[in-house]
Design a protein around this motif. Structure first.
Motif, short mmCIF file in Angstrom:
data_model
loop_
_atom_site.label_atom_id
_atom_site.label_comp_id
_atom_site.label_asym_id
_atom_site.label_seq_id
_atom_site.Cartn_x
_atom_site.Cartn_y
_atom_site.Cartn_z
N ASP A 253 32.72 83.70 90.67
CA ASP A 253 33.98 84.21 91.19
C ASP A 253 35.09 83.96 90.17
O ASP A 253 35.31 82.82 89.73
CB ASP A 253 34.32 83.50 92.51
N ARG A 254 35.79 85.02 89.79
CA ARG A 254 36.76 84.93 88.70
C ARG A 254 37.88 83.93 89.00
O ARG A 254 38.21 83.08 88.16
CB ARG A 254 37.35 86.32 88.42
N GLU A 255 38.47 84.01 90.16
CA GLU A 255 39.59 83.12 90.48
C GLU A 255 39.14 81.67 90.53
O GLU A 255 39.86 80.77 90.08
CB GLU A 255 40.23 83.55 91.79
N ARG A 256 37.96 81.43 91.07
CA ARG A 256 37.46 80.06 91.14
C ARG A 256 37.14 79.51 89.75
O ARG A 256 37.37 78.33 89.47
CB ARG A 256 36.22 80.00 92.04
N LEU A 257 36.64 80.35 88.87
CA LEU A 257 36.34 79.91 87.51
C LEU A 257 37.62 79.57 86.75
O LEU A 257 37.68 78.55 86.04
CB LEU A 257 35.57 80.99 86.77
N VAL A 258 38.64 80.39 86.89
CA VAL A 258 39.91 80.12 86.22
C VAL A 258 40.51 78.83 86.75
O VAL A 258 40.99 77.97 85.99
CB VAL A 258 40.89 81.29 86.39
N ASP A 259 40.51 78.67 88.05
CA ASP A 259 41.02 77.45 88.68
C ASP A 259 40.25 76.24 88.16
O ASP A 259 40.84 75.20 87.84
CB ASP A 259 40.90 77.56 90.20
N ALA A 260 38.93 76.38 88.07
CA ALA A 260 38.10 75.26 87.60
C ALA A 260 38.41 74.92 86.14
O ALA A 260 38.42 73.74 85.76
CB ALA A 260 36.62 75.63 87.76
N ALA A 261 38.66 75.95 85.32
CA ALA A 261 38.97 75.69 83.91
C ALA A 261 40.27 74.88 83.78
O ALA A 261 40.38 73.99 82.93
CB ALA A 261 39.09 77.00 83.16
N TRP A 262 41.24 75.18 84.65
CA TRP A 262 42.48 74.42 84.61
C TRP A 262 42.26 72.98 85.09
O TRP A 262 42.87 72.04 84.57
CB TRP A 262 43.56 75.10 85.45
N ARG A 263 41.37 72.81 86.03
CA ARG A 263 41.08 71.45 86.52
C ARG A 263 40.34 70.64 85.45
O ARG A 263 40.57 69.44 85.28
CB ARG A 263 40.27 71.52 87.81
N VAL A 264 39.47 71.31 84.70
CA VAL A 264 38.81 70.64 83.58
C VAL A 264 39.83 70.27 82.51
O VAL A 264 39.75 69.19 81.91
CB VAL A 264 37.69 71.53 83.00
N ALA A 265 40.79 71.15 82.28
CA ALA A 265 41.85 70.85 81.32
C ALA A 265 42.64 69.62 81.76
O ALA A 265 42.99 68.77 80.93
CB ALA A 265 42.79 72.05 81.19
N PHE B 36 31.80 73.25 79.86
CA PHE B 36 31.56 74.48 80.61
C PHE B 36 30.70 74.22 81.84
O PHE B 36 30.90 74.85 82.89
CB PHE B 36 30.92 75.54 79.71
N ARG B 37 29.76 73.30 81.73
CA ARG B 37 28.96 72.94 82.91
C ARG B 37 29.87 72.42 84.02
O ARG B 37 29.67 72.72 85.20
CB ARG B 37 27.92 71.89 82.55
N ARG B 38 30.87 71.64 83.63
CA ARG B 38 31.81 71.10 84.60
C ARG B 38 32.63 72.22 85.26
O ARG B 38 32.90 72.18 86.46
CB ARG B 38 32.75 70.10 83.90
N VAL B 39 33.00 73.24 84.47
CA VAL B 39 33.72 74.39 85.03
C VAL B 39 32.89 75.05 86.12
O VAL B 39 33.37 75.33 87.23
CB VAL B 39 34.07 75.42 83.92
N PHE B 40 31.61 75.33 85.82
CA PHE B 40 30.76 76.01 86.80
C PHE B 40 30.51 75.12 88.02
O PHE B 40 30.42 75.62 89.14
CB PHE B 40 29.43 76.40 86.16
N GLU B 41 30.44 73.83 87.81
CA GLU B 41 30.24 72.88 88.93
C GLU B 41 31.46 72.93 89.87
O GLU B 41 31.31 72.99 91.09
CB GLU B 41 30.05 71.48 88.36
N LEU B 42 32.65 72.89 89.30
CA LEU B 42 33.87 72.90 90.11
C LEU B 42 34.09 74.26 90.79
O LEU B 42 34.75 74.34 91.84
CB LEU B 42 35.09 72.57 89.25
N ALA B 43 33.55 75.32 90.19
CA ALA B 43 33.76 76.67 90.73
C ALA B 43 32.77 77.02 91.86
O ALA B 43 32.94 78.05 92.52
CB ALA B 43 33.61 77.70 89.62
N GLU B 44 31.80 76.18 92.10
CA GLU B 44 30.82 76.47 93.16
C GLU B 44 31.45 76.41 94.55
O GLU B 44 32.35 75.63 94.79
CB GLU B 44 29.66 75.48 93.07
#
Length: 364
Positions: free
Chosen positions: A302-314, A356-364
């Protein structure tokens, strides 16, 4: 709760590592660096004249193997001017280029509205055009524009042999060849040829200074002396012959000194990152391996969840991987463009996959 714009600004201000390009600098930092770089005795250029700007134009013309060059504020000014001049000399209004050419998708039909040119699209959006695509054009062409690399499809490049065949075919038929070299600097490692040899396949070439070279703005159009002399007139007609361009010229020259010698490193890092991320089933890469310092990463989810996750990883790691994603024709995937620069080199490649693994984990 979703990440807000205010959250993004706060997170960004705290980040110390950036996967893409160079470290961000404030206007104050940029100007301070230029003050340190500038020759204390240098005098401002005036309406395109003066040692500061003419010496730089001569330097770039020599680097590209051309008779002359002119510095302009932007490639959006350089390229239609060059194409108009060539088409008027050939007595034909048609210009052929790839469907994702900058003139086609970013310039509001300036080639047509300002210069009266007609365009012919070559090939399909998703692929490089071929010699067969060019041969299939029924109309007589005044000019052919080739972008190296082709940005919108991941920075892809034709082989040297294909490029020689295409430009030779055009030249034999009296078609002027123009190189959109906005990212020409990044092509040298792939072709293993000097810039003058690459540009030598073309009648004229445009290069940019604000991308991998990290300049403020600015571009150069290079080619035969009489064409560049005429281009200067058109620059004036379009309001681009500013009273002074020295901040842009100094910044361009500084960027050349700082980054041109590191292009090999940037391209090698892009290949390293692509190889590492290829192990993740949620990521597709185009092209793979990268041909320059650029690659497009397609992320499944999901695009929005992935973007949100990337910011959380940041926020967690003080590392910016990407800030946004663009939808694609495949609903399950969205993408972002990754261009490698000096900041990218500071992140060990072995640390990128876990991020990136962390991004996908947070976006689940």
């Amino acid at each position: 709760m979703p990440i807000t714009e205010q959250d993004k600004e706060r997170i960004l201000s705290q980040c110390k590592r950036f996967l893409a390009m160079h470290y961000p600098r404030s206007p104050r930092e940029v100007l301070h660096d230029l003050t340190e770089f500038a020759d204390p005795e240098a005098k401002a250029d005036r309406y395109g004249g003066g040692e500061l700007i003419t010496s730089f134009e001569e330097e770039i013309a020599h680097l590209l193997g051309k008779e002359a060059a002119v510095f302009m504020p932007s490639g959006t000014m350089c390229q239609p001017i060059a194409l108009r001049i060539w088409c008027e000399r050939k007595g034909r209004k048609r210009v052929a280029y790839h469907p994702t050419c900058h003139l086609e998708i970013h310039e509001h039909d300036a080639y047509q509205r300002l210069h009266g040119l007609e365009r012919v699209l070559l090939g399909a959006e998703q692929h490089l055009f071929t010699l067969e695509d060019l041969k299939s054009v029924p109309e007589a062409l005044g000019a052919l524009l080739i972008e190296l690399p082709q940005r919108e499809i991941g920075g892809q490049l034709p082989s040297w042999e294909e490029l020689v065949e295409i430009t030779s075919w055009a030249r034999e038929r009296g078609i002027a060849t123009h190189l959109d070299g906005a990212r020409l600097w990044e092509c040298k490692p792939f072709y293993q040829r000097e810039y003058a040899e690459i540009a030598g396949l073309f009648d004229s070439v445009y290069v940019s200074f604000y991308k991998v070279l990290d300049g403020i703005a600015g571009a150069v159009l290079a080619g035969p002396a009489d064409v560049i002399a005429e281009a200067r007139i058109w620059q004036r007609r379009q309001g681009g012959n500013l009273i002074s361009l020295y901040p842009y010229v100094l910044s361009a020259r500084q960027g050349m000194q700082k980054h041109l010698g590191r292009i090999d490193e940037y391209c090698a890092k892009a290949r390293e990152i692509a190889a590492a991320l290829s192990d993740l089933p949620q990521i597709e890469i185009l092209p793979n391996p990268p041909q320059t310092n650029m690659l497009h990463l397609f992320l499944r989810g999901d695009r929005e969840r992935l973007v949100d996750a990337a910011w959380r990883v940041a926020e967690e790691t003080q590392t910016v991987l990407f800030r946004m994603l663009t939808p694609t024709l495949v609903p399950q995937y969205s993408k972002f463009e990754l261009s490698i620069g000096s900041a990218s080199l500071e992140i060990p490649t072995e640390e990128i996959v876990p991020l990136f693994r962390r991004v996908f984990e947070l976006a689940e």
